[in-house]
Write an enzyme that holds these catalytic residues in place. Structure first.
Site, short mmCIF file in Angstrom:
data_model
loop_
_atom_site.label_atom_id
_atom_site.label_comp_id
_atom_site.label_asym_id
_atom_site.label_seq_id
_atom_site.Cartn_x
_atom_site.Cartn_y
_atom_site.Cartn_z
N GLU A 152 -3.04 5.39 2.60
CA GLU A 152 -2.83 4.27 1.64
C GLU A 152 -1.68 4.51 0.62
OE1 GLU A 152 -6.78 5.09 -0.06
OE2 GLU A 152 -5.65 5.73 -2.01
N HIS A 208 -8.48 0.89 -3.77
CA HIS A 208 -8.72 2.20 -4.56
C HIS A 208 -8.96 1.89 -5.86
CE1 HIS A 208 -8.11 6.75 -4.29
NE2 HIS A 208 -8.77 6.63 -5.36
N ARG A 260 -12.45 9.40 -0.05
CA ARG A 260 -11.06 9.60 0.17
C ARG A 260 -10.46 9.02 1.57
NH1 ARG A 260 -10.18 9.73 -4.18
NH2 ARG A 260 -8.90 11.23 -5.49
C1 8YV Z 1 -8.17 7.48 -9.45
C2 8YV Z 1 -10.05 8.59 -7.93
O1 8YV Z 1 -8.21 6.44 -10.14
O2 8YV Z 1 -10.74 10.01 -9.65
C3 8YV Z 1 -10.66 9.96 -8.26
O3 8YV Z 1 -10.62 10.77 -7.58
O4 8YV Z 1 -10.19 8.52 -6.53
C4 8YV Z 1 -9.75 7.60 -8.58
O5 8YV Z 1 -10.42 7.46 -9.85
C5 8YV Z 1 -7.11 7.75 -8.37
O6 8YV Z 1 -7.52 8.84 -7.66
C6 8YV Z 1 -5.95 7.98 -8.91
O7 8YV Z 1 -5.62 9.03 -9.63
#
Ligand code: 8YV
Length: 329
Positions: free
Chosen positions: A264, A282, A235
């Site tokens: 972001e 991402h 993150r």
């Molecule tokens: C998501 C992610 O696509 O699953 C997670 O925590 O970071 C990604 O796989 C993104 O967060 C959108 O919801």
């Protein structure tokens, strides 16, 4: 019929599934800002989000809302204290993305270590005139030391892949994983500082929490080897992006691979200015099969949590299973 919001553009067949059970308000346009999301949630019983911030004020303004299903394993976009206080269930989509996300962690780590995108930009700019013995020298992956920070399900999938590259695996985690898992992965638990000092390639796979804010900043980067790489598939906010840009600029570490950023989709301009960083928007879970699986799992959670469908009352992935749920209105 209960009403739900699908907050984002989404696979049409998943929305069709939801329409079998609910009256669906589907946002097929731009990401909803806080005001629009508050309005659209106000009369809903449930919602499917993907990284959208859901605040205490939004829950307060949506008295019928009983569940928000996030299409992601991470759920730091939810104010969990507010969810718990308001008796609203949150769900996420673990496991189905482990392998794709681990694959991508390797892709970024290898691209950073071997300077793949930097070399490509140079080639595309028409600068390739001759082969050179010292062109784009990078760091080896095989036989090197991998440092995994965050040994959850994705961290373990990442570490499992290290065997084929004959790597030594160090890890750090809030708590040690079970001895069988350590043995299967041939992974050694060490303190974060020791991992940063010893690893050739550090990969971050820990959840974002207040305690993990800037878990990697100037002090931690200073511990790393000048030849080391840092990859973040976890993150934004876990890394202090300004400190990282500075470390990359002054070659205090060799390179970085980043899929997530503070603030972001805006990026710290200092990062964009560095050649020795591979930047992606991402997409670590973004394969066709995995994103479909995540969307369907989020829908499974929403359907079950709202008391309909084959698993009525038993959503597979409650984040706060202790909440008893709001009464129906
Ligand atoms: C998501 C992610 O696509 O699953 C997670 O925590 O970071 C990604 O796989 C993104 O967060 C959108 O919801």
């Amino acid at each position: 019929m209960q009403k739900i919001l699908v907050a984002r553009p989404m696979f049409a067949e998943v929305v069709e599934r939801l329409k079998q059970y609910f009256e669906v308000d589907w946002n097929t346009g731009d990401v909803l800002g806080a005001e629009a999301l508050t309005q659209r949630l106000a009369d809903k019983d449930g919602a499917l989000t993907a990284g959208d911030t859901v605040s205490a004020a939004m829950l307060a303004a949506a008295p019928r809302l009983r569940v928000v299903a996030n299409m992601a394993v991470g759920y730091n976009n939810f104010d969990m204290d507010a969810f718990n206080a308001a008796n609203v269930l949150a769900t996420n989509t673990p496991d189905v993305l482990n392998e794709s996300t681990a694959d991508f962690g390797w892709a970024l780590m290898m691209a950073a270590a071997r300077r793949v995108t930097e070399a490509e930009h140079w080639l595309r700019a028409g600068q390739w005139q001759k082969w050179s013995y010292d062109g784009f020298l990078g760091a080896d992956i095989h036989g090197s030391t991998l440092g995994v920070i965050g040994m959850g399900r994705i961290g373990q999938a990442l570490a499992r892949r290290a065997r084929g590259f004959n790597m030594q695996v160090l890890y750090h985690n809030r708590s040690r994983v079970a001895p069988e898992i350590e043995a299967a992965l041939d992974a050694q638990y060490v303190a974060k500082e020791e991992l940063l000092r010893r690893a050739d390639h550090v990969v971050l796979v820990l959840p974002y929490t207040q305690e993990n804010h800037h878990a990697i900043g100037a002090t931690e980067l200073a511990l790393m080897k000048p030849s080391a790489t840092l990859t973040n598939i976890a993150r934004g906010g876990i890394v202090d992006d300004a400190a990282l840009a500075d470390a990359l600029q002054h070659k205090r570490i060799a390179a970085a691979g980043l899929d997530v950023f503070e603030g972001e989709p805006q990026l710290n301009p200092a990062l964009l200015a560095q050649a020795n960083v591979v930047l992606t928007p991402h997409i670590a879970s973004a394969t066709e099969a995995t994103r479909r699986a995540m969307a369907n799992l989020a829908a499974d959670n929403l359907i079950a949590a709202l008391g309909v469908g084959p698993n009525a009352g038993h959503p597979p992935n409650p984040v706060n299973p202790q909440v008893s749920g709001r009464p129906r209105r």
